[in-house]
Design a protein around this motif. Structure first.
Motif, short mmCIF file in Angstrom:
data_model
loop_
_atom_site.label_atom_id
_atom_site.label_comp_id
_atom_site.label_asym_id
_atom_site.label_seq_id
_atom_site.Cartn_x
_atom_site.Cartn_y
_atom_site.Cartn_z
N GLN A 31 -4.89 3.89 8.69
CA GLN A 31 -5.09 3.59 7.27
C GLN A 31 -5.41 2.11 7.08
OE1 GLN A 31 -1.34 5.29 6.46
NE2 GLN A 31 -2.18 7.08 5.42
N MET A 32 -6.25 1.83 6.10
CA MET A 32 -6.66 0.46 5.88
C MET A 32 -5.51 -0.32 5.25
SD MET A 32 -10.05 -0.83 3.84
CE MET A 32 -10.41 -2.59 3.59
N VAL A 33 -5.20 -1.48 5.81
CA VAL A 33 -4.07 -2.25 5.28
C VAL A 33 -4.49 -3.27 4.22
CG1 VAL A 33 -2.59 -1.99 7.31
CG2 VAL A 33 -4.20 -3.91 7.21
N ASN A 34 -5.79 -3.57 4.12
CA ASN A 34 -6.21 -4.59 3.14
C ASN A 34 -7.30 -4.09 2.18
OD1 ASN A 34 -8.10 -4.51 5.21
ND2 ASN A 34 -8.48 -6.71 5.20
N PRO A 35 -7.08 -2.93 1.53
CA PRO A 35 -8.12 -2.39 0.64
C PRO A 35 -8.09 -3.02 -0.75
CG PRO A 35 -6.28 -0.88 0.69
CD PRO A 35 -5.90 -2.04 1.58
N GLU A 50 -0.27 -4.00 12.38
CA GLU A 50 -1.07 -5.21 12.13
C GLU A 50 -0.13 -6.29 11.57
OE1 GLU A 50 -4.13 -4.68 13.28
OE2 GLU A 50 -3.35 -2.66 13.62
N GLN A 105 -9.65 8.35 5.93
CA GLN A 105 -8.83 8.05 4.76
C GLN A 105 -9.77 7.72 3.61
OE1 GLN A 105 -7.00 4.25 4.68
NE2 GLN A 105 -5.60 4.73 3.00
N ILE A 129 -9.50 -4.09 7.94
CA ILE A 129 -8.45 -3.94 8.96
C ILE A 129 -7.80 -2.56 8.84
CG2 ILE A 129 -6.34 -4.92 9.93
CD1 ILE A 129 -7.12 -7.59 8.62
N LEU A 130 -7.94 -1.76 9.89
CA LEU A 130 -7.30 -0.45 9.93
C LEU A 130 -6.03 -0.56 10.76
CD1 LEU A 130 -10.38 1.86 10.69
CD2 LEU A 130 -9.42 1.24 8.46
N ASP A 131 -4.96 0.02 10.25
CA ASP A 131 -3.72 0.05 11.00
C ASP A 131 -3.94 0.88 12.27
OD1 ASP A 131 -0.85 -0.29 11.43
OD2 ASP A 131 -0.75 1.87 11.02
N ARG A 132 -3.66 0.28 13.41
CA ARG A 132 -3.97 0.97 14.66
C ARG A 132 -3.14 2.23 14.85
NH1 ARG A 132 -3.40 -3.82 18.21
NH2 ARG A 132 -4.13 -4.70 16.27
N VAL A 133 -1.97 2.28 14.23
CA VAL A 133 -1.09 3.43 14.45
C VAL A 133 -1.43 4.58 13.51
CG1 VAL A 133 1.30 4.21 14.46
CG2 VAL A 133 0.74 1.88 15.23
N THR A 134 -1.66 4.27 12.22
CA THR A 134 -1.85 5.34 11.25
C THR A 134 -3.32 5.56 10.88
OG1 THR A 134 -1.68 3.85 9.38
CG2 THR A 134 0.38 4.80 10.19
N ASN A 161 0.84 -1.20 0.00
CA ASN A 161 0.00 0.00 0.00
C ASN A 161 0.87 1.25 0.00
OD1 ASN A 161 -2.96 -0.66 0.16
ND2 ASN A 161 -2.16 -2.00 1.76
#
Lengths: 330, 731
Positions: free
Chosen positions: B649-653, A144, B107, B642-647, A125
């Protein structure tokens, strides 16, 4: 997708020349399964795309010493269905048959499978400017990381190597033929893949930008037993959570020596010497298989959210050994 | 959501003439077509590519739009500079959709857009729009948003407490309880993942706008474009002939629709704007998450006594998350308080059976735990605690019938005693839905050459609406299905509502039936003199107009229509009470195998028992059940935003790491459809997708003996639950 020049060389030499661009970048294109997605997602935007399918060998042949030689442009489907490869190196056929989908196996090549870039979602990404894209951090330790590495986590990057074929190639002691502007060289499969370091984090192997992997050379397997086991969540198209190839040399029913290589658990195909030691000198049976599974993960160092992969890896190793023994896996 | 769930409302009483028409054209007792399996009329067009989806629309001079989206979960826009993008090759228009000072709340929020002469150039150019952002605090999870001392990210508060629902006497209820279960349950956020992404083509002709759009509401879209663009509704035409799914995500024009229209205006050229999979995941809706901390009691005789729940969930940035709880089963004493939690993620949109899958999973797993407390069979326990029987509430019957068909007697108690790592188990769950009809209008035209055109401004999401329009008309006119030309998906045709909440078949079928009936009545009047009989003695059957008691006396359809000469027939009608009703019930059973050494779940068998009133096309009704079940299996096992907890941003779009079942992941599915002609048409879109996921989780519990109280049932949860159970934990 950035506009690019397309060249279509028909020899290894021309392909290597085409890969060198003054003030620009080039990328080799084989099946395109990985590169095209990367380009569409603006992860990599080469100025020149070099089609290497017509420059690289597409054949599978026998070597004088009883081994085999695979051209890098061999399609994965042809490897998966090759009778002689299946007889000599059943773990390779098993691994090839589990790559991607029928469509991917029909287009993807051996060379492409070995040299594909990581599937880490922080890498694929665009938003995440990680070490692998020239940034200054790896997002996975605090983020993650359920699909990330459980071995080899001391370095800066925690990807798992994406190649399914690399694991059995390492297990069978394959060598890779590489050509570049200065001629050719041969690299052991085990040494081809590189662990991430801060100085060398943007690559997963020793291949230079103007080099091509042209052949996989497999030594004669000798009198060995083979086992390959892959654990994936979906039964249809999905990446493995962990998998293992074991190659065992026997003396009667006693294991003389073992080679155990794990996939999807480390930044490189991960050779487990702990599991190999647990197998050597033992009789090939269910107890030994379980002990090998336990030994394989004894030194695992999972991240915050992938501890479950330890159990899955243990199971993959155990079941690969059971398969080698010709025993039921479940 | 509420609007979609109960669209029926109070319909005005029809006038006497309409009442007579409804009576005359009540659904036939011995139908020729209705209830049979008719293949989709547009199937061949779809598989050969003749069917033109919005993405396939080609217009002279067409150019391509692309939206610039926020990479930040929350930020204030400092500046937007379009100049570089405007100079890029092939760019014909660029516009800012937000202004400096505006905030982006997730986002993927739309910020600006370009149109260029190719899609590739538009994609390249949109990256040249320079937006300066001032990043602001954000939440990527409900835990972050609910943390004490969290910053105020949403102007009116990060959470919103809903109404408390109460009944009976909670304390008395818990006093009656022999056992009490106290646990927390949860479900996750998933997106709609329509195979066809959102797509719009906008073309202006002066101040008139034509829009081709993948939408669940052609007529509804007109109002949205009119409001959004400040132009009269009468200047807008909306067309949607074919769709690759909506599931609730396509009930609005969306920012992308309005942006497409604005770009077309600015470029003075028709613009096509197609979202890619990533945009789809980020900005076109989702199913909200659900969490519930529950305390529930059961008496020793198996009767539920008390239910107390604190629930919460997130529908994204400023959107609600409520869901029904407890679901279906009767707790005489109960209290439930729900809180909406806002996080910086795309807003929810109604998603196939809004709220029900969440409420169903949470309640059904609780029911399994309660049943085990008093050592009662889960089916028997459920039957004991169902609401009273009604035509739209037949769970007792369905549970009993399903148990028998599925082989429930072979179910072992919780925890498969078989040796080895593969454990199998059975599960069950029930569901309900409203559905029903509302004011659709239709027109039937019969021409002198015998052709019949049925016009209705509804749309076919892929569910088979086009086919049932033709079937109902053909049934009414005594013709084969192929003799009818259905015309739908265009605001040139009579008004019909949005396809949401399982309302399309129940709205459209009555309107078609009555319009065709009215047209037939006119035809019979015109034919009667020629045959020398009373129109009342004529019927349409087997492609003929004939005397009811003497079928040999009559005319072929074509001969009859020839008599129309230069005055063809046109008849209008609308949905009227009496041919549709509301409310469905169903039960599902599942069998799974679980590998307890890897935590991997495989569903091996599913049985669905489902009613939907009068079945119009059995084939497409079964297809709805198949689709619903597969969607629910995905919810149970695979899908997860799944949203990245830190940023944030979605990690699996994408569709690689956002998992969806393939053929090998889909088990044998058996369907028992209950035909209830006396109830009229109801609609079956949502109900079958509600309970599968709960039944799968129930079966995993039965297989492993370990309870997983949160979806999806990923390997790590299965392994953790098994380990906790072995350690003597609360499982």
């Amino acid at each position: 997708l950035k506009a690019f020049a397309y060249v279509n060389p028909t020899s290894e030499r021309d392909a290597v020349i085409a890969l060198r661009v003054e003030n620009g970048t080039a990328a080799p294109l084989a099946g395109g399964m990985d590169l095209i997605t990367r380009m569409k997602n603006y992860i990599q935007s080469p100025d020149r795309v070099v089609n290497v399918k017509n420059a690289l060998d597409r054949t599978i042949s026998t070597t004088p010493d009883g081994g085999m030689r695979l051209g890098a442009a061999v399609k994965i489907v042809d490897l998966a269905e090759h009778p002689q490869v299946g007889r000599l190196y059943p773990a390779i056929v098993a691994a090839a048959g589990e790559v991607g989908t029928p469509q991917i196996r029909n287009a993807g090549t051996v060379g492409g499978n070995l040299n594909q870039r990581p599937r880490c979602w922080y890498y694929t990404n665009e938003e995440f400017v990680c070490y692998k894209k020239g940034g200054n951090r790896c997002f996975s330790p605090a983020g993650e990381n359920q699909y990330h590495a459980i071995f080899g986590n001391d370095g800066p990057s925690h990807i798992v190597h994406p190649s399914s074929l690399a694991v059995p190639f390492v297990a069978y002691g394959a060598r890779f033929r590489v050509v570049g502007p200065n001629g050719e060289r041969t690299v052991n499969a085990a040494e081809y893949f590189t662990m991430p370091t801060l100085q060398n984090v943007q690559k997963e192997n020793v291949l230079a930008d103007d080099e091509l992997l042209t052949h996989v050379i497999l030594p004669a397997p000798g009198n060995v037993r083979h086992g390959h086991y892959e654990v994936r969540y979906k039964q249809s198209h999905d990446w493995p959570l962990a998998f293992a190839t074991v190659v065992l040399a026997l003396n009667g029913n006693t294991i003389r020596s073992a080679r155990v290589v794990l996939g999807a658990v480390a930044p490189v195909p991960w050779r487990s010497e702990d599991a190999e030691r647990a197998l050597a000198g033992r009789s090939l049976d269910a107890d030994t298989a379980a002990a090998a599974g336990d030994a394989a993960v004894a030194a695992a160092k999972p991240l915050s959210r992938n501890g479950y992969k330890v159990q899955i890896t243990r199971t993959a190793v155990k079941r690969a050994v059971l398969r080698a023994a010709g025993l039921q896996t479940v | 959501v509420a609007k979609l769930q109960n669209p029926q409302g109070a319909a005005p009483a029809p006038d006497p003439a309409t009442q007579a028409l409804v009576q005359k054209y009540a659904w036939p007792g011995r139908p020729a077509l209705i209830g049979t399996s008719v293949k989709r009329l547009d199937g061949p067009d779809k598989v050969t590519g003749r069917a033109k989806y919005t993405y396939d629309i080609a217009r002279p001079g067409l150019i391509y739009g692309k939206v610039a989206r926020s990479p930040h979960p929350h930020a204030r826009i400092v500046s937007i500079d379009l100049s570089e993008a405007q100079r890029a090759p092939g760019v014909r228009a660029a516009l800012a959709w937000k202004n400096p000072g505006d905030e982006v709340m997730f986002q993927g929020d739309s910020v600006a857009a370009v149109a260029a002469d190719t899609e590739e150039r538009a994609r390249d150019a949109v990256r040249l729009i320079r937006v300066e952002y001032q990043p602001l605090p954000f939440f990527s999870s409900v835990e972050q948003a609910m943390e004490p001392g969290a910053p105020t990210v949403f102007q009116n508060g990060n959470t919103r407490a809903g109404m408390v629902q109460e009944a009976g006497d909670l304390d008395a209820g818990f006093k009656q309880a022999a056992s009490i279960v106290e646990q927390t349950y949860s479900t996750h956020v998933i997106t709609h993942v329509c195979l066809e992404t959102h797509c719009v083509v906008c073309e202006w002709e002066g101040d008139r706008l034509t829009v081709w759009i993948s939408t669940q509401a052609v007529h509804g879209s007109v109002d949205q474009f009119a409001r959004g663009l400040q132009i009269p509704a009468s200047n807008i035409r909306v067309i949607c002939q074919y769709m690759g799914g909506g599931f609730g995500a396509k009930t609005q024009a969306g920012a992308e629709g309005l942006i497409g229209a604005r770009l077309a205006q600015a470029a003075r050229a028709p613009v096509k704007l197609t979202l890619d999979r990533k945009e789809e995941h980020l900005d076109t809706g989702n199913r909200p998450s659900a969490f519930a901390e529950i305390r529930a009691g059961v008496a020793s005789d198996g009767m539920l006594t008390a239910f107390e729940a604190r629930s919460w969930g997130t529908g994204g940035a400023g959107a609600g998350s409520n869901f029904p709880l407890p679901y279906i089963y009767q707790f005489p004493n109960r209290r439930r308080a729900h809180t909406d939690v806002y996080i910086n993620a795309g807003q929810q949109r109604p998603m196939r059976a809004p709220g029900h899958p969440q409420g169903c999973f949470i309640t059904e797993i609780l029911m399994d735990e309660l049943a085990d407390q008093i050592r009662m069979d889960p089916v028997e326990f459920r039957i004991k605690n169902c609401p009273p029987d009604a035509p739209n509430a037949k769970w007792r019957d369905y549970l009993a019938e399903g148990a028998k068909l599925f082989g429930w007697e072979r179910r072992h108690p919780t925890g498969d005693p078989a040796p080895g790592p593969i454990k199998t188990g059975f599960g069950c769950a029930v569901h309900q839905w409203g559905g029903g009809g509302r004011g659709a209008q239709a027109r039937c035209e019969i021409a002198a050459d015998g052709s019949v055109v049925m016009k209705c401004g509804t749309q076919d999401l892929g569910t088979g609406t086009r086919t049932i329009v033709a079937m109902v008309a053909a049934e009414t006119l005594g013709l084969p299905v192929a003799a009818i030309t259905p015309q739908i998906g265009d605001t040139m045709y009579p008004q019909a509502g949005a396809s949401g909440g399982s309302t399309t078949a129940a709205s459209v079928s009555p309107a078609i039936r009555l319009a065709a009936g009215k047209a037939l009545d006119q035809l019979l009047e015109r034919v009667a003199p020629t045959l020398g009989v009373d129109a009342a003695s004529l019927v349409a059957a087997n492609g003929r107009i004939q005397v009811r008691d003497n079928p040999s006396r009559g005319l072929t359809w074509r001969e009859a229509c020839k008599l129309l000469g230069t005055s063809p027939i046109t008849a209008d009608a609308q949905w009227t009470q009496g041919l549709s009703s509301t409310g469905t019930s169903g039960a599902q059973f599942t069998e799974v195998s679980v590998d307890i050494e890897t935590g991997i779940v495989k569903v091996t068998r599913i049985l669905a028992i489902q009613d939907c009133g009068l079945i119009v096309d059995r084939l497409t009704a079964e297809s709805q059940v198949h689709g619903g079940i597969i969607g629910s299996l995905n919810f149970a096992l695979f899908e997860d935003r799944i949203l990245d907890r830190v940023t944030g941003q979605m990690v699996n779009p994408n569709m690689e790491m956002y998992l969806l079942a393939g053929m090998s992941d889909i088990p044998q599915i058996d369907i028992v459809l209950k035909n209830m002609p006396e109830r009229g048409v109801i609609g079956i879109g949502e109900p079958p997708t509600v309970s599968t996921s709960a039944a799968i989780a129930s079966a995993v519990r039965n297989a492993t003996g370990a309870t997983i109280r949160s979806l999806p049932l990923m390997p790590h949860k299965v392994l953790d639950a098994i380990q906790a159970q072995r350690a003597g934990g609360t499982n």
